[in-house]
Write a protein that holds these residues in place. Structure first.
Motif, PDB file in Angstrom:
ATOM      1  N   GLN A   1       1.002  -1.248  -0.058  1.00 11.10           N
ATOM      2  CA  GLN A   1      -0.100   0.068  -0.040  1.00 11.10           C
ATOM      3  C   GLN A   1       0.781   1.271   0.037  1.00 11.10           C
ATOM      4  OE1 GLN A   1      -1.662  -0.925   4.373  1.00 11.10           O
ATOM      5  NE2 GLN A   1      -1.791   1.485   4.183  1.00 11.10           N
ATOM      6  N   PHE A   2       0.210   2.319  -0.533  1.00  8.46           N
ATOM      7  CA  PHE A   2       1.125   3.588  -0.521  1.00  8.46           C
ATOM      8  C   PHE A   2       0.924   4.247   0.768  1.00  8.46           C
ATOM      9  CE2 PHE A   2      -0.154   3.429  -5.241  1.00  8.46           C
ATOM     10  CZ  PHE A   2       1.307   2.943  -5.798  1.00  8.46           C
ATOM     11  N   VAL A   3       2.275   5.086   1.086  1.00  9.02           N
ATOM     12  CA  VAL A   3       1.948   5.927   2.319  1.00  9.02           C
ATOM     13  C   VAL A   3       2.672   7.201   1.993  1.00  9.02           C
ATOM     14  CG1 VAL A   3       1.957   4.018   4.010  1.00  9.02           C
ATOM     15  CG2 VAL A   3       4.164   4.900   3.288  1.00  9.02           C
ATOM     16  N   LEU A   4       2.216   8.133   2.444  1.00  7.73           N
ATOM     17  CA  LEU A   4       2.860   9.440   2.039  1.00  7.73           C
ATOM     18  C   LEU A   4       4.263   9.749   2.842  1.00  7.73           C
ATOM     19  CD1 LEU A   4       2.368  12.412   0.980  1.00  7.73           C
ATOM     20  CD2 LEU A   4       1.312  13.130   3.009  1.00  7.73           C
ATOM     21  N   ASN A   5       5.034  10.183   2.119  1.00  4.39           N
ATOM     22  CA  ASN A   5       6.613  10.947   2.701  1.00  4.39           C
ATOM     23  C   ASN A   5       5.998  12.323   2.849  1.00  4.39           C
ATOM     24  OD1 ASN A   5       8.998  12.195   2.772  1.00  4.39           O
ATOM     25  ND2 ASN A   5      10.005  10.678   1.459  1.00  4.39           N
ATOM     26  N   HIS A   6       6.243  12.733   4.311  1.00  5.09           N
ATOM     27  CA  HIS A   6       5.625  13.998   4.475  1.00  5.09           C
ATOM     28  C   HIS A   6       6.761  15.215   4.258  1.00  5.09           C
ATOM     29  CE1 HIS A   6       7.623  12.290   8.241  1.00  5.09           C
ATOM     30  NE2 HIS A   6       8.265  13.266   8.106  1.00  5.09           N
ATOM     31  N   TYR A   7       7.958  14.570   3.946  1.00  3.74           N
ATOM     32  CA  TYR A   7       9.134  15.604   3.388  1.00  3.74           C
ATOM     33  C   TYR A   7       8.910  15.903   1.717  1.00  3.74           C
ATOM     34  CZ  TYR A   7      11.438  14.486   7.993  1.00  3.74           C
ATOM     35  OH  TYR A   7      11.830  14.623   9.030  1.00  3.74           O
ATOM     36  N   THR A   8       8.712  14.953   1.080  1.00  3.03           N
ATOM     37  CA  THR A   8       8.901  15.020  -0.464  1.00  3.03           C
ATOM     38  C   THR A   8       7.396  15.277  -0.776  1.00  3.03           C
ATOM     39  OG1 THR A   8       8.696  12.588  -0.928  1.00  3.03           O
ATOM     40  CG2 THR A   8      10.814  13.619  -0.524  1.00  3.03           C
ATOM     41  N   LYS A   9       6.372  14.785  -0.001  1.00  5.89           N
ATOM     42  CA  LYS A   9       4.876  15.135  -0.521  1.00  5.89           C
ATOM     43  C   LYS A   9       4.653  13.832  -1.440  1.00  5.89           C
ATOM     44  CE  LYS A   9       4.522  18.417   2.399  1.00  5.89           C
ATOM     45  NZ  LYS A   9       3.836  17.773   3.899  1.00  5.89           N
ATOM     46  N   LYS A  10       5.522  12.927  -1.577  1.00  7.27           N
ATOM     47  CA  LYS A  10       5.227  11.742  -2.758  1.00  7.27           C
ATOM     48  C   LYS A  10       4.864  10.446  -1.703  1.00  7.27           C
ATOM     49  CE  LYS A  10       8.473  13.538  -6.131  1.00  7.27           C
ATOM     50  NZ  LYS A  10       9.400  13.199  -7.115  1.00  7.27           N
ATOM     51  N   LYS A  11       4.209   9.492  -2.552  1.00  2.00           N
ATOM     52  CA  LYS A  11       4.019   8.487  -2.019  1.00  2.00           C
ATOM     53  C   LYS A  11       5.281   7.398  -2.069  1.00  2.00           C
ATOM     54  CE  LYS A  11      -0.502   9.970  -1.520  1.00  2.00           C
ATOM     55  NZ  LYS A  11      -0.301  11.063  -2.335  1.00  2.00           N
ATOM     56  N   GLU A  12       5.079   6.479  -0.796  1.00  2.00           N
ATOM     57  CA  GLU A  12       6.033   5.321  -0.978  1.00  2.00           C
ATOM     58  C   GLU A  12       5.312   4.300  -0.571  1.00  2.00           C
ATOM     59  OE1 GLU A  12      10.025   7.905   0.632  1.00  2.00           O
ATOM     60  OE2 GLU A  12       8.293   7.136   2.097  1.00  2.00           O
ATOM     61  N   ILE A  13       6.042   2.845  -0.536  1.00  2.00           N
ATOM     62  CA  ILE A  13       5.195   1.782  -0.517  1.00  2.00           C
ATOM     63  C   ILE A  13       5.564   0.980   0.776  1.00  2.00           C
ATOM     64  CG2 ILE A  13       4.772  -0.607  -1.632  1.00  2.00           C
ATOM     65  CD1 ILE A  13       5.615   0.625  -4.186  1.00  2.00           C
TER      66      ILE A  13
ATOM     67  N   ASN B   1       3.084  12.824  -7.896  1.00  2.00           N
ATOM     68  CA  ASN B   1       2.592  14.295  -8.412  1.00  2.00           C
ATOM     69  C   ASN B   1       2.762  14.842  -9.703  1.00  2.00           C
ATOM     70  OD1 ASN B   1       1.945  14.408  -5.369  1.00  2.00           O
ATOM     71  ND2 ASN B   1       4.065  15.052  -5.107  1.00  2.00           N
ATOM     72  N   ASP B   2       2.769  13.808 -10.562  1.00  2.00           N
ATOM     73  CA  ASP B   2       2.756  14.088 -11.967  1.00  2.00           C
ATOM     74  C   ASP B   2       1.560  14.022 -12.818  1.00  2.00           C
ATOM     75  OD1 ASP B   2       2.491  11.301 -12.228  1.00  2.00           O
ATOM     76  OD2 ASP B   2       3.957  11.077 -13.739  1.00  2.00           O
ATOM     77  N   LYS B   3       0.698  13.972 -12.022  1.00  2.00           N
ATOM     78  CA  LYS B   3      -1.007  13.980 -12.689  1.00  2.00           C
ATOM     79  C   LYS B   3      -1.269  12.450 -13.427  1.00  2.00           C
ATOM     80  CE  LYS B   3      -1.552  19.061 -12.571  1.00  2.00           C
ATOM     81  NZ  LYS B   3      -1.973  20.069 -13.355  1.00  2.00           N
ATOM     82  N   ASN B   4      -0.400  11.695 -13.236  1.00  2.00           N
ATOM     83  CA  ASN B   4      -0.476  10.448 -13.884  1.00  2.00           C
ATOM     84  C   ASN B   4      -0.578   9.374 -12.559  1.00  2.00           C
ATOM     85  OD1 ASN B   4      -0.485  10.823 -16.707  1.00  2.00           O
ATOM     86  ND2 ASN B   4       1.935  11.097 -16.538  1.00  2.00           N
ATOM     87  N   LEU B   5      -1.555   8.326 -12.568  1.00  2.00           N
ATOM     88  CA  LEU B   5      -1.802   7.584 -11.511  1.00  2.00           C
ATOM     89  C   LEU B   5      -0.977   6.371 -11.475  1.00  2.00           C
ATOM     90  CD1 LEU B   5      -5.636   7.443 -11.493  1.00  2.00           C
ATOM     91  CD2 LEU B   5      -4.086   8.750 -10.011  1.00  2.00           C
ATOM     92  N   GLU B   6      -0.543   5.942 -10.491  1.00  2.00           N
ATOM     93  CA  GLU B   6       0.525   4.709 -10.261  1.00  2.00           C
ATOM     94  C   GLU B   6      -0.590   3.582  -9.374  1.00  2.00           C
ATOM     95  OE1 GLU B   6       2.901   7.656 -11.465  1.00  2.00           O
ATOM     96  OE2 GLU B   6       1.673   7.746  -9.461  1.00  2.00           O
ATOM     97  N   ILE B   7      -0.147   2.066  -9.852  1.00  2.00           N
ATOM     98  CA  ILE B   7      -0.767   1.242  -9.202  1.00  2.00           C
ATOM     99  C   ILE B   7       0.446   0.329  -8.583  1.00  2.00           C
ATOM    100  CG2 ILE B   7      -1.575  -1.196  -9.721  1.00  2.00           C
ATOM    101  CD1 ILE B   7      -3.911   0.160 -11.428  1.00  2.00           C
ATOM    102  N   VAL B   8       0.250  -0.304  -7.383  1.00  2.00           N
ATOM    103  CA  VAL B   8       0.986  -1.083  -6.666  1.00  2.00           C
ATOM    104  C   VAL B   8       0.365  -2.403  -6.594  1.00  2.00           C
ATOM    105  CG1 VAL B   8       0.795  -0.227  -4.513  1.00  2.00           C
ATOM    106  CG2 VAL B   8       2.691  -1.459  -4.977  1.00  2.00           C
ATOM    107  N   THR B   9       1.294  -3.567  -6.829  1.00  2.00           N
ATOM    108  CA  THR B   9       0.605  -4.883  -6.484  1.00  2.00           C
ATOM    109  C   THR B   9       1.679  -6.047  -6.194  1.00  2.00           C
ATOM    110  OG1 THR B   9      -0.947  -6.592  -7.438  1.00  2.00           O
ATOM    111  CG2 THR B   9       0.507  -5.463  -8.919  1.00  2.00           C
ATOM    112  N   VAL B  10       1.346  -7.046  -5.813  1.00  2.00           N
ATOM    113  CA  VAL B  10       2.471  -8.081  -5.736  1.00  2.00           C
ATOM    114  C   VAL B  10       2.557  -8.696  -7.107  1.00  2.00           C
ATOM    115  CG1 VAL B  10       2.946 -10.406  -4.889  1.00  2.00           C
ATOM    116  CG2 VAL B  10       1.720  -8.536  -3.515  1.00  2.00           C
ATOM    117  N   GLY B  11       3.837  -8.785  -7.438  1.00  2.00           N
ATOM    118  CA  GLY B  11       4.068  -9.387  -8.696  1.00  2.00           C
ATOM    119  C   GLY B  11       4.425 -11.105  -8.730  1.00  2.00           C
ATOM    120  N   ASP B  12       5.583 -11.294  -8.636  1.00  2.00           N
ATOM    121  CA  ASP B  12       5.697 -12.683  -8.238  1.00  2.00           C
ATOM    122  C   ASP B  12       5.731 -12.831  -6.841  1.00  2.00           C
ATOM    123  OD1 ASP B  12       6.317 -13.722 -10.859  1.00  2.00           O
ATOM    124  OD2 ASP B  12       7.882 -12.247 -10.813  1.00  2.00           O
TER     125      ASP B  12
END
Length: 815
Positions: A494-506, A794-805
């Motif tokens: 799941q995504f969580v917010l990096n409060h310094y960069t304002k970007k999401k991490e996993i 924050n580039d106005k394009n969505l990202e999806i995270v999932t389990v791969g292998d």
């Protein structure tokens, strides 16, 4: 396109007939070309050609590059020339890496147009019975003379002196003469390139390896240049002598075919070179009949990152795999595709040394109709991922638009991504690369080169064209990264917010109970060993109300809060002797960050404040029956409700204090789905597949939906999503899926748009739909868990995270 090929075909016939003609006479301007010229430009319309070069958008982008500025400086004196008829501009190498130009035109009274403001100096010297005029403008000298009514000017005095000495026996290069005679006069200019004189010319822009390849590729290339503001088109001929050891001779006896390279080349490729006319390995190879590649119908070289991959199509897959066995060290499998580790790493170079300088290829995989050779296993796995997700060039409208302007069938087809080529050490020289590294070529996307062999020559096309807005914009899904963990994955990423960069991490946990934080670039930032598996989702909180966020969650016997560095935050963790049976519930009643944390252990309930202390005002300590889902806080108007579901069918709707707030009139045979606020009612389903809604007075209403056993739901205030067997329904809109094992539908509300996701665990496919149950373009993609969806960078394009292998996390970008 057919008309173009007809014209080129007629030109080729003319070319062949020229072999019987006498040399051109001295009244032909081509006779005055220096014999050792590397490049000759026949300018049919001087003003038009100059205007085309000045106004072309691509040339404007690179005008500050060193090579562009040096070329402009070299020919700067020509801006004062105004020839009325055909003229020639030739470039010769005079000394190592030093190029000089020669300009030839019919004399006319207004050939030079210099106004009084131009600082100039003119002098005349005698040389072997002729005069050489020396015009100096801004320290640039133009040496000139007249021979047979032709003006000949050059930046080199040596060239003019040679022309004077040979004025009685003017004679152009025979190969150049032939190409000159079939050049089309309706274009502003025709360009002739002598490859054998290009060993110091090509490296002005290209890498040493590519430059050597071009020198040895063929003898001459002739093109008709069509240049507009938004494109550069070159159409012409590439010729080679039968006696020379040119690469083009390899394809002399091949038949052009349609290339399928775009079906396998991934979106992140720098370039590809396809050889669809190739049959078997290189002709004249001694191992032709018993070669591994005897049945090859197409070879594709792909530039990917800092290496190459090679893909092949063959006539008979079974025969190819049978021949392959003697090279196989070990057979493997990746996502149901066969992968073989090889015992010989120089297979490509052994069979195709003339075409390409192959790299070591230690693995080969069968990807549907393609056999792909690569240096390492990771490259194979990445390519399979792109292929599975339809993230190939064939899906790009901008690529298809460019491809449609080329001939359908090719002998060689090379297409490069300009944005990636500009940073490629394998393609460009270092100096040119530096001067364009900060330029954007997004408007152009691709550059294409095409050869269509026919005997001793080949039709040649080159195209560089701006992509229209409609073709640039597309919903292609690209794989941003795959991160492999130390062990198999145990929780949904799941995504969580990096409060310094304002970007999401996993955040994600593996089966060895390690918790990982993965950055936006896919790198593991830290790993923390926990006591057991995390219950449900992780919740971000601001415990100190200072904008710095923490991760709150429960494991089997602990309630933990950790900071973004993975360190425990005091006074946590809290330990419990009883097993925690439901995910942590976090309530923030008034959005003041005065958190309440609810921990459930079977029937027992404990509520804690932000200081880790029991909330005395919450009086409910235990329910009559086991609680089957995590506690929920629902707010309707200005009223707060706490929701608990008990195993016996009792729905508890409580005050903040834990007192009963709404007495439900009846019990519910819970299906296992949670209770949601939907349509201003407390909403869930029963085991019969009915929608159950309870109002604020406790009234219970049942709506028959006909959902099957093991159905799953998600809901928001205005949206209800259900999945039952292979039917996904979103607010009454239905999508029929393949039968499979699906995860709970998950609703996302992002940018005023509703998305619903689900994953088929059986076929490892991730689906994404809009609110009308219409699948988002280019889905499904590969994945093996429920997903999280957000704009993480924050580039106005969505990202999806999932389990791969089993042990990897995949992050996709929806472009």
């Amino acid at each position: 396109m057919r008309q173009l090929l007809v014209i080129l075909g007629i030109s080729c016939c003319l070319l062949q007939s020229c072999e019987k003609q006498k040399e051109v006479s001295t009244d032909q301007i081509i006779a005055y070309t220096p014999r050792q010229a590397t490049v000759v430009i026949k300018i049919n319309d001087f003003d038009r050609f100059k205007s085309e070069l000045i106004n072309n958008d691509f040339l404007k982008i690179i005008k500050k590059s060193t090579v562009h500025q040096e070329a402009n400086s070299l020919v700067s004196t020509l801006q004062y020339l105004h020839p009325k008829k055909t003229s020639l501009l030739a470039f010769n190498e005079i000394g190592k890496n030093k190029f000089e130009y020669t300009f030839v035109s019919k004399n006319n009274t207004n050939l030079f147009q210099l106004d009084s403001t131009v600082n100039r100096k003119m002098e005349t010297i005698a040389y072997e019975g002729a005069n050489i005029k020396i015009l100096t403008i801004n320290n640039k000298k133009l040496f000139s003379t007249s021979i047979n009514d032709y003006f000949i000017g050059s930046s080199s005095r040596l060239i003019i002196e040679n022309m004077i000495r040979n004025s009685g026996k003017m004679k152009a290069n025979p190969s150049l003469e032939k190409l000159y005679l079939v050049a089309q006069n309706n274009s502003a200019a025709n360009i002739f390139v002598n490859h054998k004189k290009g060993q110091d010319f090509f490296p002005n822009v290209l890498s040493e390896t590519i430059s050597k390849h071009l020198v040895n590729f063929n003898d001459w290339t002739s093109v008709d240049a069509s240049i507009a503001q938004d494109y550069i088109k070159l159409n012409g001929l590439a010729v080679t002598k039968d006696s020379t050891n040119n690469t083009l001779n390899v394809f002399k006896y091949t038949t052009p075919r349609n290339s399928l390279a775009a079906e396998i080349v991934p979106l992140n490729a720098t370039y590809y070179i396809s050889y669809p006319g190739l049959q078997g390995n290189e002709p004249k190879k001694s191992q032709l009949t018993d070669s591994l590649f005897n049945g090859t119908t197409e070879m594709i070289e792909m530039g990917l990152k800092d290496t190459k991959l090679f893909a092949f199509q063959v006539e008979d897959n079974l025969d190819f795999e049978d021949r392959l066995q003697k090279y196989v060290k070990e057979k493997k499998n990746f996502r149901d595709y066969n992968v073989w580790e090889l015992n010989q790493e120089n297979i490509i170079e052994l069979h195709f040394s003339k075409i390409t300088k192959g790299i070591n290829t230690n693995f080969v995989a069968k990807i549907d109709d393609f056999y792909v050779f690569a240096e390492n296993e990771n490259l194979i796995e990445d390519l399979i991922s792109y292929y599975q997700n339809s993230a190939t060039l064939s899906q790009l409208p901008s690529y298809r638009n460019l491809r449609n302007e080329l001939a359908d069938e090719s002998t060689i087809l090379a297409i490069g991504n300009l944005e990636r080529l500009k940073n490629s050490d394998a393609i460009l020289n270092e100096e040119f690369k530096k001067t364009i590294s900060d330029k954007s070529f997004d408007d152009y996307k691709f550059i294409a080169f095409q050869y269509i062999a026919e005997g001793d020559f080949a039709h040649f096309h080159a195209l560089l064209k701006k992509a229209s807005t409609s073709t640039v914009q597309s919903n292609i899904i690209t794989q941003m990264f795959t991160t492999t963990l130390d062990n198999d994955i145990a929780t949904q990423p799941q995504f969580v917010l990096n409060h310094y960069t304002k970007k999401k991490e996993i955040v994600v946990q593996d089966v060895d109970n390690n918790l990982y934080l993965i950055g936006t670039d896919g790198k593991v930032l830290w790993k923390k060993k926990l006591d057991s598996k995390i219950n449900g989702d992780i919740t971000q909180i601001d415990l100190y109300r200072n904008g710095r966020l923490q991760l709150a969650f429960t494991t089997k016997n602990r309630f933990r809060v950790v900071d973004r560095n993975g360190e425990d935050v005091s006074p946590f963790p809290l330990d419990f002797s009883n097993e925690i049976t439901q995910p942590l519930a976090v309530f923030d009643y008034s959005i003041t960050k005065d958190y309440r944390f609810v921990v459930i252990m079977g029937k027992k309930i404990k509520m804690y404040d932000r200081n880790g202390q029991i909330v005395d005002g919450f009086i409910l300590k235990e329910t009559e029956n086991t609680i089957i889902n995590k506690a929920k806080h629902i707010r309707i108007g200005n009223k707060d409700y706490i929701i608990l579901q008990e195993k016996d069918g009792k729905l508890d709707i409580l005050h903040r204090t834990g007192d009963l707030r709404v007495r439900v009139k009846g019990s519910i045979d819970f299906s296992g789905n949670e209770v949601y606020l939907y349509d201003r009612k407390f909403t869930t389903t029963n085991t019969s597949g009915d929608l159950i809604q309870v109002d604020q007075n406790g009234g219970l209403n049942k709506i028959e939906l006909g959902l099957k056993d093991n159905h799953l739901i998600d809901a928001t205030v205005n949206t209800l999503a259900t999945i039952s067997e292979n039917k996904l329904t979103i607010n009454g809109n239905e999508a029929t899926l393949d039968f499979g094992i699906y995860t709970q539908p998950k609703i996302f509300y992002i940018g005023d748009k509703i998305y619903v996701s689900t994953t088929d665990k059986q076929t490892h496919k991730v689906y994404l739909f809009d609110s009308n149950a219409k699948m988002i373009e280019n889905f499904p993609v590969y994945g093996d868990s429920a997903v999280d969806l957000d704009d993480i960078d924050n580039d106005k394009n969505l990202e999806i995270v999932t389990v791969g292998d089993k042990n990897s996390v995949i992050c996709y970008k929806l472009n």
